[in-house]
Scaffold this motif. Structure first.
Motif, PDB file in Angstrom:
ATOM      1  N   ILE A 176     -22.094 -30.161 -44.504  1.00 23.60           N
ATOM      2  CA  ILE A 176     -20.649 -30.022 -44.338  1.00 23.60           C
ATOM      3  C   ILE A 176     -20.098 -29.872 -45.756  1.00 23.60           C
ATOM      4  O   ILE A 176     -20.163 -30.822 -46.552  1.00 23.60           O
ATOM      5  N   PRO A 177     -19.605 -28.684 -46.095  1.00 28.75           N
ATOM      6  CA  PRO A 177     -19.161 -28.455 -47.477  1.00 28.75           C
ATOM      7  C   PRO A 177     -17.833 -29.143 -47.782  1.00 28.75           C
ATOM      8  O   PRO A 177     -17.053 -29.448 -46.884  1.00 28.75           O
ATOM      9  N   PRO A 209     -11.887 -25.770 -47.467  1.00 27.97           N
ATOM     10  CA  PRO A 209     -12.301 -27.155 -47.706  1.00 27.97           C
ATOM     11  C   PRO A 209     -11.574 -28.178 -46.844  1.00 27.97           C
ATOM     12  O   PRO A 209     -12.056 -29.298 -46.677  1.00 27.97           O
ATOM     13  N   GLU A 210     -10.442 -27.786 -46.274  1.00 26.28           N
ATOM     14  CA  GLU A 210      -9.700 -28.714 -45.419  1.00 26.28           C
ATOM     15  C   GLU A 210     -10.354 -28.877 -44.047  1.00 26.28           C
ATOM     16  O   GLU A 210     -10.045 -29.821 -43.322  1.00 26.28           O
ATOM     17  N   TRP A 212     -19.961 -27.037 -40.105  1.00 25.70           N
ATOM     18  CA  TRP A 212     -21.389 -27.156 -40.342  1.00 25.70           C
ATOM     19  C   TRP A 212     -21.925 -25.827 -40.855  1.00 25.70           C
ATOM     20  O   TRP A 212     -21.649 -24.779 -40.281  1.00 25.70           O
ATOM     21  N   VAL A 213     -22.707 -25.882 -41.929  1.00 25.13           N
ATOM     22  CA  VAL A 213     -23.408 -24.706 -42.450  1.00 25.13           C
ATOM     23  C   VAL A 213     -24.895 -24.987 -42.306  1.00 25.13           C
ATOM     24  O   VAL A 213     -25.372 -26.044 -42.713  1.00 25.13           O
ATOM     25  N   ARG A 214     -25.622 -24.035 -41.725  1.00 27.48           N
ATOM     26  CA  ARG A 214     -27.056 -24.222 -41.497  1.00 27.48           C
ATOM     27  C   ARG A 214     -27.839 -23.072 -42.124  1.00 27.48           C
ATOM     28  O   ARG A 214     -27.537 -21.914 -41.916  1.00 27.48           O
ATOM     29  N   PHE A 215     -28.853 -23.432 -42.891  1.00 25.47           N
ATOM     30  CA  PHE A 215     -29.817 -22.466 -43.409  1.00 25.47           C
ATOM     31  C   PHE A 215     -31.155 -22.741 -42.748  1.00 25.47           C
ATOM     32  O   PHE A 215     -31.596 -23.890 -42.677  1.00 25.47           O
ATOM     33  N   ASN A 216     -31.792 -21.695 -42.289  1.00 20.78           N
ATOM     34  CA  ASN A 216     -33.137 -21.769 -41.732  1.00 20.78           C
ATOM     35  C   ASN A 216     -34.033 -20.973 -42.674  1.00 20.78           C
ATOM     36  O   ASN A 216     -33.842 -19.777 -42.852  1.00 20.78           O
ATOM     37  N   CYS A 217     -34.979 -21.638 -43.292  1.00 21.58           N
ATOM     38  CA  CYS A 217     -35.825 -21.022 -44.318  1.00 21.58           C
ATOM     39  C   CYS A 217     -37.278 -21.088 -43.861  1.00 21.58           C
ATOM     40  O   CYS A 217     -38.000 -22.041 -44.175  1.00 21.58           O
ATOM     41  N   PRO A 218     -37.753 -20.076 -43.103  1.00 20.70           N
ATOM     42  CA  PRO A 218     -39.065 -20.162 -42.454  1.00 20.70           C
ATOM     43  C   PRO A 218     -40.254 -19.812 -43.340  1.00 20.70           C
ATOM     44  O   PRO A 218     -41.381 -19.868 -42.864  1.00 20.70           O
ATOM     45  N   GLU A 219     -40.041 -19.492 -44.608  1.00 17.10           N
ATOM     46  CA  GLU A 219     -41.161 -19.058 -45.453  1.00 17.10           C
ATOM     47  C   GLU A 219     -41.348 -19.939 -46.681  1.00 17.10           C
ATOM     48  O   GLU A 219     -41.777 -19.470 -47.739  1.00 17.10           O
ATOM     49  N   PHE A 220     -41.055 -21.226 -46.566  1.00 17.28           N
ATOM     50  CA  PHE A 220     -41.197 -22.140 -47.699  1.00 17.28           C
ATOM     51  C   PHE A 220     -42.675 -22.390 -47.976  1.00 17.28           C
ATOM     52  O   PHE A 220     -43.474 -22.591 -47.061  1.00 17.28           O
TER      53      PHE A 220
END
Length: 158
Positions: free
Chosen positions: A68-69, A35-36, A40-48
């Motif tokens: 950004i968590p 957490p310090e 960047w965290v990226r999710f790619n969800c191609p089947e929505f």
């Protein structure tokens, strides 16, 4: 929605149960081990898939979730099941993107998050809604203010 330790995550390794309508309760979070750090965290969800609330016809999209968590992070299988729960849910494209963002804010309280939907054309028109949030009173709020007007200059991320 509360934070869980890895051993408390319910969905990993178990039988998958798919909800038949919008189900934010399936979202699970776990502790961020860094957490310090700003990262960047990226999710790619191609089947929505969701349904048009007027016609009931299916709408298809690729959803991009970037964040950004801070202390909590979304568990990916729970995110998959959550997004799948829109399959029989009637909502306009813009609603889907804002609902997803708000549910993830409630779950994680991230420093920054943005959600983009690249919906496939229907009737010859594509819709690409974008929503973002930066924690108020921080540099992440300024990031959100900066990125929102500039999103129209981004190339499509298909």
């Amino acid at each position: 929605m509360h934070i869980k330790r890895e051993e408390e995550l319910n969905l990993l390794g178990g039988k998958t149960e798919y909800k038949q309508d919008y189900a934010p309760e399936v979202l699970e979070a776990f502790s961020n081990r860094h957490p310090e750090n700003d990262y960047w965290v990226r999710f790619n969800c191609p089947e929505f898939t969701s349904l048009c609330p007027i016609t009931g016809q299916p709408d298809f999209a690729t959803i991009h979730i970037d964040y950004i968590p801070d202390q909590r992070m979304v568990e990916s299988k729970s995110l998959k099941l959550y997004l799948f729960s829109f399959r029989n849910h009637g909502a306009f494209h813009e609603d889907c993107i804002n609902i997803i963002m708000k549910d993830l804010i409630r779950l994680m309280d991230p420093k920054y998050i943005e959600v983009t939907g690249l919906f496939t054309p229907r009737g010859g028109i594509s819709i690409y809604p974008f929503a973002n949030y930066g924690r108020p009173g921080t540099k992440y709020e300024a990031l959100a203010e900066k990125r929102l007007p500039s999103i129209s200059t981004f190339p499509c991320r298909e």
